[in-house]
Design a protein around this motif. Structure first.
Motif, PDB file in Angstrom:
ATOM      1  N   HIS A 195       1.391  -1.528  -0.213  1.00 19.01           N
ATOM      2  CA  HIS A 195       0.125   0.195   0.309  1.00 19.01           C
ATOM      3  C   HIS A 195       0.989   1.300  -0.049  1.00 19.01           C
ATOM      4  O   HIS A 195       2.115   1.694   0.134  1.00 19.01           O
ATOM      5  CB  HIS A 195      -0.710   0.239   1.018  1.00 19.01           C
ATOM      6  CG  HIS A 195      -0.381   0.103   2.846  1.00 19.01           C
ATOM      7  ND1 HIS A 195       0.134   0.856   2.822  1.00 19.01           N
ATOM      8  CD2 HIS A 195       0.334  -1.313   3.365  1.00 19.01           C
ATOM      9  CE1 HIS A 195       0.976   1.223   3.883  1.00 19.01           C
ATOM     10  NE2 HIS A 195       0.900  -0.296   4.367  1.00 19.01           N
ATOM     11  N   GLY A 196       0.020   2.494  -0.170  1.00 25.10           N
ATOM     12  CA  GLY A 196       0.581   3.621  -0.123  1.00 25.10           C
ATOM     13  C   GLY A 196       0.998   4.187   1.560  1.00 25.10           C
ATOM     14  O   GLY A 196       0.731   3.554   2.438  1.00 25.10           O
ATOM     15  N   GLN A 200      -3.387   1.272   4.693  1.00 23.03           N
ATOM     16  CA  GLN A 200      -4.142   0.130   5.105  1.00 23.03           C
ATOM     17  C   GLN A 200      -3.985  -0.590   3.879  1.00 23.03           C
ATOM     18  O   GLN A 200      -2.984  -0.119   3.082  1.00 23.03           O
ATOM     19  CB  GLN A 200      -5.573   1.549   4.420  1.00 23.03           C
ATOM     20  CG  GLN A 200      -6.223   1.980   5.738  1.00 23.03           C
ATOM     21  CD  GLN A 200      -6.044   1.109   6.793  1.00 23.03           C
ATOM     22  OE1 GLN A 200      -6.918   0.244   7.929  1.00 23.03           O
ATOM     23  NE2 GLN A 200      -6.236   2.164   7.554  1.00 23.03           N
ATOM     24  N   PRO A 201      -3.985  -1.542   4.085  1.00 26.51           N
ATOM     25  CA  PRO A 201      -3.658  -2.725   3.125  1.00 26.51           C
ATOM     26  C   PRO A 201      -4.477  -2.757   1.792  1.00 26.51           C
ATOM     27  O   PRO A 201      -5.466  -2.538   2.066  1.00 26.51           O
ATOM     28  CB  PRO A 201      -3.829  -3.923   4.161  1.00 26.51           C
ATOM     29  CG  PRO A 201      -3.868  -3.901   5.945  1.00 26.51           C
ATOM     30  CD  PRO A 201      -4.358  -2.418   5.428  1.00 26.51           C
ATOM     31  N   ALA A 202      -3.717  -2.890   0.760  1.00 24.25           N
ATOM     32  CA  ALA A 202      -3.828  -3.105  -0.086  1.00 24.25           C
ATOM     33  C   ALA A 202      -4.836  -3.624  -0.836  1.00 24.25           C
ATOM     34  O   ALA A 202      -4.290  -5.125  -1.506  1.00 24.25           O
ATOM     35  CB  ALA A 202      -2.873  -3.247  -1.802  1.00 24.25           C
ATOM     36  N   SER A 205      -6.562  -4.889  -4.311  1.00 25.31           N
ATOM     37  CA  SER A 205      -5.168  -5.620  -5.652  1.00 25.31           C
ATOM     38  C   SER A 205      -4.932  -6.823  -5.012  1.00 25.31           C
ATOM     39  O   SER A 205      -5.382  -7.579  -6.408  1.00 25.31           O
ATOM     40  CB  SER A 205      -3.878  -4.469  -5.373  1.00 25.31           C
ATOM     41  OG  SER A 205      -4.199  -2.964  -6.094  1.00 25.31           O
ATOM     42  N   ALA A 218      -0.978  -9.015   1.392  1.00 25.78           N
ATOM     43  CA  ALA A 218      -0.690  -8.013   1.602  1.00 25.78           C
ATOM     44  C   ALA A 218      -1.278  -6.999   2.721  1.00 25.78           C
ATOM     45  O   ALA A 218      -1.381  -7.207   4.306  1.00 25.78           O
ATOM     46  CB  ALA A 218      -2.819  -7.220   1.123  1.00 25.78           C
ATOM     47  N   GLN A 220       0.401  -4.969   5.945  1.00 28.95           N
ATOM     48  CA  GLN A 220       0.299  -3.055   6.432  1.00 28.95           C
ATOM     49  C   GLN A 220       1.935  -3.002   6.865  1.00 28.95           C
ATOM     50  O   GLN A 220       1.831  -3.936   8.149  1.00 28.95           O
ATOM     51  CB  GLN A 220      -1.055  -3.080   7.484  1.00 28.95           C
ATOM     52  CG  GLN A 220      -0.350  -1.744   8.353  1.00 28.95           C
ATOM     53  CD  GLN A 220      -1.326  -1.278   9.083  1.00 28.95           C
ATOM     54  OE1 GLN A 220      -2.662  -1.967   9.343  1.00 28.95           O
ATOM     55  NE2 GLN A 220      -1.802  -0.666  10.226  1.00 28.95           N
ATOM     56  N   GLY A 262       3.221  -2.259  -5.898  1.00 27.96           N
ATOM     57  CA  GLY A 262       3.374  -1.429  -4.837  1.00 27.96           C
ATOM     58  C   GLY A 262       3.042  -0.130  -5.396  1.00 27.96           C
ATOM     59  O   GLY A 262       2.844  -0.074  -7.123  1.00 27.96           O
ATOM     60  N   THR A 263       1.962   0.767  -5.035  1.00 25.53           N
ATOM     61  CA  THR A 263       1.615   1.748  -5.420  1.00 25.53           C
ATOM     62  C   THR A 263       2.117   3.282  -4.480  1.00 25.53           C
ATOM     63  O   THR A 263       2.106   2.993  -2.387  1.00 25.53           O
ATOM     64  CB  THR A 263      -0.052   1.880  -5.028  1.00 25.53           C
ATOM     65  OG1 THR A 263      -0.843   0.529  -6.078  1.00 25.53           O
ATOM     66  CG2 THR A 263      -0.361   3.076  -5.551  1.00 25.53           C
ATOM     67  N   GLY A 266       4.735   2.851  -1.051  1.00 28.46           N
ATOM     68  CA  GLY A 266       4.200   1.344  -1.952  1.00 28.46           C
ATOM     69  C   GLY A 266       5.075   0.941  -2.912  1.00 28.46           C
ATOM     70  O   GLY A 266       6.016  -0.148  -3.082  1.00 28.46           O
ATOM     71  N   SER A 416      -4.935   1.754 -10.717  1.00 28.23           N
ATOM     72  CA  SER A 416      -5.456   0.705 -10.288  1.00 28.23           C
ATOM     73  C   SER A 416      -5.957  -0.180 -11.371  1.00 28.23           C
ATOM     74  O   SER A 416      -5.684  -0.358 -12.819  1.00 28.23           O
ATOM     75  CB  SER A 416      -6.472   0.907  -9.188  1.00 28.23           C
ATOM     76  OG  SER A 416      -6.056  -0.538  -8.323  1.00 28.23           O
TER      77      SER A 416
END
Length: 466
Positions: A195-196, A200-202, A205, A218, A220, A262-263, A266, A416
């Motif tokens: 996540h970014g 919060q966990p992604a 995705s 995912a 955290q 990752g985003t 992330g 996304s």
């Protein structure tokens, strides 16, 4: 002239009578198992009627008189039970056909030819701006076609968010996150989804990857509770090593290399971890940076985002030029959006060549394919510029694996997976109250970027983990 909000309110009530110029009785269409609904005024066909979230469907109205004005509406609900809707009106062709794959709407929540425009242009019917969160599992999308006040047909498409048979597993103490994978023995290739700065966990995705046969973890890596740092500052890279060890110890997860997706921050972490650990087999980085930036601290202290072996990873400090401060001051009473992009651009301008060199991630050490996804109108940070820097470094070092950079000029930061509402993804709430942080792009540009980049991301993971 009928307003967009008025139409959405009528969609909420389940009726467009009075908005399309006819108040006669509504004929009830007959539905068939193959996705066709029809009555004497025409036929609505939707195919297929059960899809995964990243799979498109077709919609066609036929059998109406040439020149007939046909209105198509779409309705669904998000994870919180809030209704979302969209609409488009079309003029039937000389053959009495409306095909959303080839026809541009005359009016509606989107304007140009866009086969999935009814999806990305959806908005909450209560009029509030929001980010759409799909319900886990299957959810229904109701599509209705009408003309002259009569309903031509109505079809429901079930859209699956994640695999139809999903297995989840919580991580052990000392490691926060959830593993999502298809049910069954596997073994499935593993991917960690990072996540970014939201902390919060992604999950979204990860569920999408699980639908494609991956065991997607995912984690955290900062924020409450106490098992991880409470802010995005000096996060140990070894935390990902623990995540890898646990992920690949699962009986249904394939041993060996895993992928990283990752985003934003992330994505920075994914590139850094890929250059640090030899177990990384592929990296997909959305809105990336190939430079390590300062962490995000509550008190504004300048420190690295990451540590390795207990030492802060070299970083470039951000800067707050007068233009950003002025934007905050001006936006607070007016509720405007603030772009943080200058804090990174000026940070680069002010940093010494030596400091930038030390903070640049040695992406050439990544032992696998690399894909960067960026928006040319990213207002949070200049991800397209950062992505080009990564590509240039990889090519200068003759990286032996595929390197791809997917850039969409009209997209912003929040790219996304495809076929989701994008109307709430151009800005997000930001302190102080009443202001928003600009993410950039347009809803249509984000939808295009999602559609174009997702197959490339899947190909990258498949190629690196096969």
């Amino acid at each position: 002239m009928i307003s967009r909000r008025s139409v959405l309110q009528c969609i909420t009530a389940g009726s467009l009578v009075g908005l399309v110029g006819h108040t006669g009785s509504t004929a009830q269409p007959e539905s068939t198992a193959d996705g066709t609904a029809q009555n004497a005024t025409g036929k609505l066909r939707v195919s297929p009627t059960s899809v995964h979230y990243d799979e498109p469907f077709t919609l066609m109205v036929s059998g109406v008189a040439p020149g007939t004005v046909v209105t198509i509406t779409a309705r669904t609900f998000d994870r919180e039970g809030r209704q979302w809707a969209s609409f488009a009106t079309f003029t039937a062709s000389s053959k009495g056909v409306v095909d959303i794959e080839t026809h541009a709407p005359d009016a509606g929540t989107y304007e140009t030819v866009s086969p999935m425009g009814l999806i990305w242009s959806m908005r909450p019917t209560d009029g509030e701006s929001s980010i759409y969160a799909p319900p886990e599992g299957g959810s229904d999308l109701t599509l209705t076609a009408s003309a002259d006040g009569r309903q031509i047909g109505q079809q429901t498409v079930t859209r699956w968010f994640g695999p139809k048979k999903l297995h989840t597993e919580a991580s052990p103490d000392g490691l926060l996150g959830t593993l999502f994978r298809p049910s069954g023995d596997g073994p499935y290739p593993g991917v960690m989804v990072l996540h970014g700065s939201g902390g919060q966990p992604a999950v979204g995705s990860a569920l999408m990857l699980a639908a494609h046969g991956y065991a997607a973890f995912a984690p955290q890596y900062f924020g409450p509770p106490d098992a991880v740092p409470d802010q995005l500052a000096e996060v140990p890279l070894e935390y990902l090593q623990r995540g890898y060890d646990w992920l690949t110890s699962r009986p249904a997860v394939r041993d060996g290399s895993v992928g990283l997706l990752g985003t934003s921050k992330g994505a920075e972490l994914a590139l850094l971890a890929g250059a640090t650990f030899d177990w990384v087999g592929a990296v997909a980085a959305y809105a990336p940076s190939g430079i390590v930036w300062a962490g995000l601290t509550y008190g504004g202290e300048m420190t690295s985002s990451w540590t390795l072996d207990g030492d802060p990873v070299p970083f470039v400090p951000t800067a707050f030029p007068p233009s950003v401060i002025a934007d905050y001051v001006a936006s607070w009473p007016l509720g405007g959006s603030v772009s943080l992009r200058p804090t990174y651009e000026v940070g680069l301008e002010q940093a010494s060549t030596e400091r930038i060199s030390e903070a640049t991630i040695p992406v050439e050490n990544i032992d696998g394919p690399v894909t960067l996804v960026s928006g040319g109108d990213d207002r949070l940070w200049p991800s397209a510029t950062f992505g080009r820097m990564v590509v240039r470094r990889l090519r200068n070092h003759e990286h032996p694996y595929p390197v791809r950079h997917v850039t969409t000029e009209t997209a912003g930061h929040a790219i996304s997976f495809p076929y989701q509402p994008t109307t709430g993804l151009t800005a997000i709430s930001s302190p102080p109250p009443g202001t928003t942080m600009a993410l950039g792009g347009s809803p249509e540009g984000l939808a295009r970027a999602n559609k174009e980049s997702w197959p490339v991301v899947l190909s990258t993971l498949e190629g690196g983990l096969s």
